[in-house]
Motif scaffolding. Sequence first.
Motif, PDB file in Angstrom:
ATOM      1  N   ALA A  52       0.856  -1.194   0.000  1.00 10.50           N
ATOM      2  CA  ALA A  52       0.000   0.000   0.000  1.00 10.50           C
ATOM      3  C   ALA A  52       0.888   1.238   0.000  1.00 10.50           C
ATOM      4  O   ALA A  52       2.035   1.208   0.449  1.00 10.50           O
ATOM      5  CB  ALA A  52      -0.904   0.003   1.230  1.00 10.50           C
ATOM      6  N   ASP A  53       0.349   2.344  -0.492  1.00 10.94           N
ATOM      7  CA  ASP A  53       1.131   3.583  -0.549  1.00 10.94           C
ATOM      8  C   ASP A  53       1.664   3.956   0.831  1.00 10.94           C
ATOM      9  O   ASP A  53       2.839   4.302   0.972  1.00 10.94           O
ATOM     10  CB  ASP A  53       0.278   4.733  -1.089  1.00 10.94           C
ATOM     11  N   SER A  54       0.811   3.880   1.856  1.00  6.71           N
ATOM     12  CA  SER A  54       1.245   4.250   3.208  1.00  6.71           C
ATOM     13  C   SER A  54       2.340   3.307   3.706  1.00  6.71           C
ATOM     14  O   SER A  54       3.289   3.729   4.371  1.00  6.71           O
ATOM     15  CB  SER A  54       0.065   4.255   4.169  1.00  6.71           C
ATOM     16  N   PHE A  55       2.247   2.028   3.369  1.00  4.33           N
ATOM     17  CA  PHE A  55       3.281   1.059   3.744  1.00  4.33           C
ATOM     18  C   PHE A  55       4.606   1.457   3.088  1.00  4.33           C
ATOM     19  O   PHE A  55       5.665   1.436   3.730  1.00  4.33           O
ATOM     20  CB  PHE A  55       2.868  -0.351   3.316  1.00  4.33           C
ATOM     21  N   ARG A  56       4.531   1.835   1.830  1.00  4.53           N
ATOM     22  CA  ARG A  56       5.740   2.234   1.104  1.00  4.53           C
ATOM     23  C   ARG A  56       6.357   3.491   1.709  1.00  4.53           C
ATOM     24  O   ARG A  56       7.581   3.624   1.779  1.00  4.53           O
ATOM     25  CB  ARG A  56       5.415   2.418  -0.377  1.00  4.53           C
ATOM     26  N   HIS A  57       5.518   4.418   2.176  1.00  3.21           N
ATOM     27  CA  HIS A  57       6.026   5.633   2.833  1.00  3.21           C
ATOM     28  C   HIS A  57       6.799   5.256   4.102  1.00  3.21           C
ATOM     29  O   HIS A  57       7.891   5.773   4.348  1.00  3.21           O
ATOM     30  CB  HIS A  57       4.882   6.571   3.218  1.00  3.21           C
ATOM     31  N   ARG A  58       6.225   4.349   4.908  1.00  2.00           N
ATOM     32  CA  ARG A  58       6.895   3.923   6.144  1.00  2.00           C
ATOM     33  C   ARG A  58       8.194   3.195   5.831  1.00  2.00           C
ATOM     34  O   ARG A  58       9.211   3.422   6.473  1.00  2.00           O
ATOM     35  CB  ARG A  58       5.978   3.021   6.978  1.00  2.00           C
ATOM     36  N   GLU A  59       8.138   2.299   4.843  1.00  2.00           N
ATOM     37  CA  GLU A  59       9.328   1.548   4.465  1.00  2.00           C
ATOM     38  C   GLU A  59      10.435   2.478   3.972  1.00  2.00           C
ATOM     39  O   GLU A  59      11.617   2.184   4.140  1.00  2.00           O
ATOM     40  CB  GLU A  59       8.986   0.519   3.380  1.00  2.00           C
ATOM     41  N   VAL A  68      -5.787   9.553   5.486  1.00  2.00           N
ATOM     42  CA  VAL A  68      -6.989  10.333   5.742  1.00  2.00           C
ATOM     43  C   VAL A  68      -8.004  10.104   4.632  1.00  2.00           C
ATOM     44  O   VAL A  68      -7.660  10.125   3.448  1.00  2.00           O
ATOM     45  CB  VAL A  68      -6.651  11.842   5.828  1.00  2.00           C
ATOM     46  N   SER A  69      -9.249   9.865   5.037  1.00  2.00           N
ATOM     47  CA  SER A  69     -10.352   9.772   4.072  1.00  2.00           C
ATOM     48  C   SER A  69     -11.544  10.497   4.667  1.00  2.00           C
ATOM     49  O   SER A  69     -11.484  10.989   5.793  1.00  2.00           O
ATOM     50  CB  SER A  69     -10.708   8.308   3.790  1.00  2.00           C
ATOM     51  N   GLY A  70     -12.630  10.518   3.929  1.00  2.01           N
ATOM     52  CA  GLY A  70     -13.846  11.146   4.424  1.00  2.01           C
ATOM     53  C   GLY A  70     -14.502  10.379   5.561  1.00  2.01           C
ATOM     54  O   GLY A  70     -15.378  10.895   6.235  1.00  2.01           O
ATOM     55  N   ALA A  71     -14.086   9.139   5.798  1.00  2.00           N
ATOM     56  CA  ALA A  71     -14.694   8.311   6.833  1.00  2.00           C
ATOM     57  C   ALA A  71     -13.848   8.182   8.101  1.00  2.00           C
ATOM     58  O   ALA A  71     -14.374   7.990   9.186  1.00  2.00           O
ATOM     59  CB  ALA A  71     -14.977   6.911   6.278  1.00  2.00           C
ATOM     60  N   ARG A  72     -12.512   8.244   7.970  1.00  2.44           N
ATOM     61  CA  ARG A  72     -11.645   8.050   9.146  1.00  2.44           C
ATOM     62  C   ARG A  72     -10.235   8.481   8.812  1.00  2.44           C
ATOM     63  O   ARG A  72      -9.901   8.718   7.660  1.00  2.44           O
ATOM     64  CB  ARG A  72     -11.643   6.595   9.596  1.00  2.44           C
ATOM     65  N   TYR A  73      -9.424   8.561   9.858  1.00  2.24           N
ATOM     66  CA  TYR A  73      -8.002   8.760   9.622  1.00  2.24           C
ATOM     67  C   TYR A  73      -7.207   7.950  10.631  1.00  2.24           C
ATOM     68  O   TYR A  73      -7.715   7.578  11.685  1.00  2.24           O
ATOM     69  CB  TYR A  73      -7.592  10.243   9.668  1.00  2.24           C
ATOM     70  N   ALA A  74      -5.996   7.645  10.266  1.00  2.00           N
ATOM     71  CA  ALA A  74      -5.084   6.924  11.147  1.00  2.00           C
ATOM     72  C   ALA A  74      -3.710   7.552  11.005  1.00  2.00           C
ATOM     73  O   ALA A  74      -3.319   7.983   9.919  1.00  2.00           O
ATOM     74  CB  ALA A  74      -5.016   5.439  10.770  1.00  2.00           C
ATOM     75  N   ILE A  75      -3.008   7.600  12.121  1.00  2.00           N
ATOM     76  CA  ILE A  75      -1.625   8.067  12.101  1.00  2.00           C
ATOM     77  C   ILE A  75      -0.769   6.930  12.637  1.00  2.00           C
ATOM     78  O   ILE A  75      -0.969   6.467  13.759  1.00  2.00           O
ATOM     79  CB  ILE A  75      -1.431   9.337  12.954  1.00  2.00           C
ATOM     80  N   MET A  76       0.148   6.470  11.811  1.00  2.00           N
ATOM     81  CA  MET A  76       1.081   5.427  12.240  1.00  2.00           C
ATOM     82  C   MET A  76       2.398   6.101  12.581  1.00  2.00           C
ATOM     83  O   MET A  76       2.908   6.916  11.807  1.00  2.00           O
ATOM     84  CB  MET A  76       1.262   4.386  11.137  1.00  2.00           C
ATOM     85  N   HIS A  77       2.917   5.771  13.734  1.00  2.00           N
ATOM     86  CA  HIS A  77       4.164   6.342  14.214  1.00  2.00           C
ATOM     87  C   HIS A  77       5.178   5.216  14.344  1.00  2.00           C
ATOM     88  O   HIS A  77       4.954   4.267  15.085  1.00  2.00           O
ATOM     89  CB  HIS A  77       3.930   7.011  15.580  1.00  2.00           C
ATOM     90  N   GLU A  78       6.245   5.309  13.597  1.00  2.00           N
ATOM     91  CA  GLU A  78       7.289   4.298  13.641  1.00  2.00           C
ATOM     92  C   GLU A  78       8.255   4.613  14.777  1.00  2.00           C
ATOM     93  O   GLU A  78       8.780   5.721  14.862  1.00  2.00           O
ATOM     94  CB  GLU A  78       8.048   4.257  12.311  1.00  2.00           C
ATOM     95  N   LEU A  79       8.489   3.646  15.645  1.00  2.00           N
ATOM     96  CA  LEU A  79       9.412   3.861  16.763  1.00  2.00           C
ATOM     97  C   LEU A  79      10.869   3.788  16.328  1.00  2.00           C
ATOM     98  O   LEU A  79      11.732   4.432  16.923  1.00  2.00           O
ATOM     99  CB  LEU A  79       9.139   2.847  17.878  1.00  2.00           C
ATOM    100  N   ARG A  80      11.156   2.997  15.308  1.00  2.00           N
ATOM    101  CA  ARG A  80      12.511   2.892  14.756  1.00  2.00           C
ATOM    102  C   ARG A  80      13.563   2.740  15.860  1.00  2.00           C
ATOM    103  O   ARG A  80      14.558   3.451  15.899  1.00  2.00           O
ATOM    104  CB  ARG A  80      12.838   4.092  13.880  1.00  2.00           C
ATOM    105  N   GLY A  81      13.279   1.828  16.784  1.00  2.00           N
ATOM    106  CA  GLY A  81      14.230   1.525  17.844  1.00  2.00           C
ATOM    107  C   GLY A  81      14.027   2.306  19.124  1.00  2.00           C
ATOM    108  O   GLY A  81      14.631   1.985  20.146  1.00  2.00           O
TER     109      GLY A  81
END
Length: 170
Positions: A52-59, A68-81
């Motif tokens: 997924a695009d968001s997965f690729r951004h994190r990677e 973000v969409s019209g129905a919900r949003y999520a924020i993923m925060h990578e701890l990276r150690g």
Amino acid sequence: MTAPRIFGIAGWKNSGKTGLAVRLVTELTRRGYRVSTVKHAHHDFDIDKVGADSFRHREAGAHEVAIVSGARYAIMHELRGAAEPSFEDILARLAPCDLVLIEGYKREPIPKIEARRLQAANREPLAPADPHILAIAADHPVDDRGLALFDLDDTAAIADFIEATTGLRT
């Protein structure tokens, strides 16, 4: 809006915590409360799909990725150690609500109910060692004097107890 009230559900793996949490969210929102939940995972988890695009951004190394969409949003925060955020840090990130229902975090000093099922991975009671456990919800007879006892499936009575204990109902 004042600070949210907090109530936890503790128990061993397969003790019925998630089912109880889902039923309580349904019941308490039906009663008109705005309820948020925090679930502690003891394993690596991913809410994203490989490719997924968001997965690729994190990677690629993004620190946080917001979807973000019209129905919900999520924020993923990578701890990276970095260290896992504290319980208080997580609570501080939540939007205002009436009640935060906590699943897991059994060592936190918050009022909680202990879920017990005969099929649980571990049947050792948590209540005797945790003064913050105020009640037990079980699918079998329990002999713990001094604590409120509920049938694990008696969602309305457990919701009443949470309302009274947290001061939601005045």
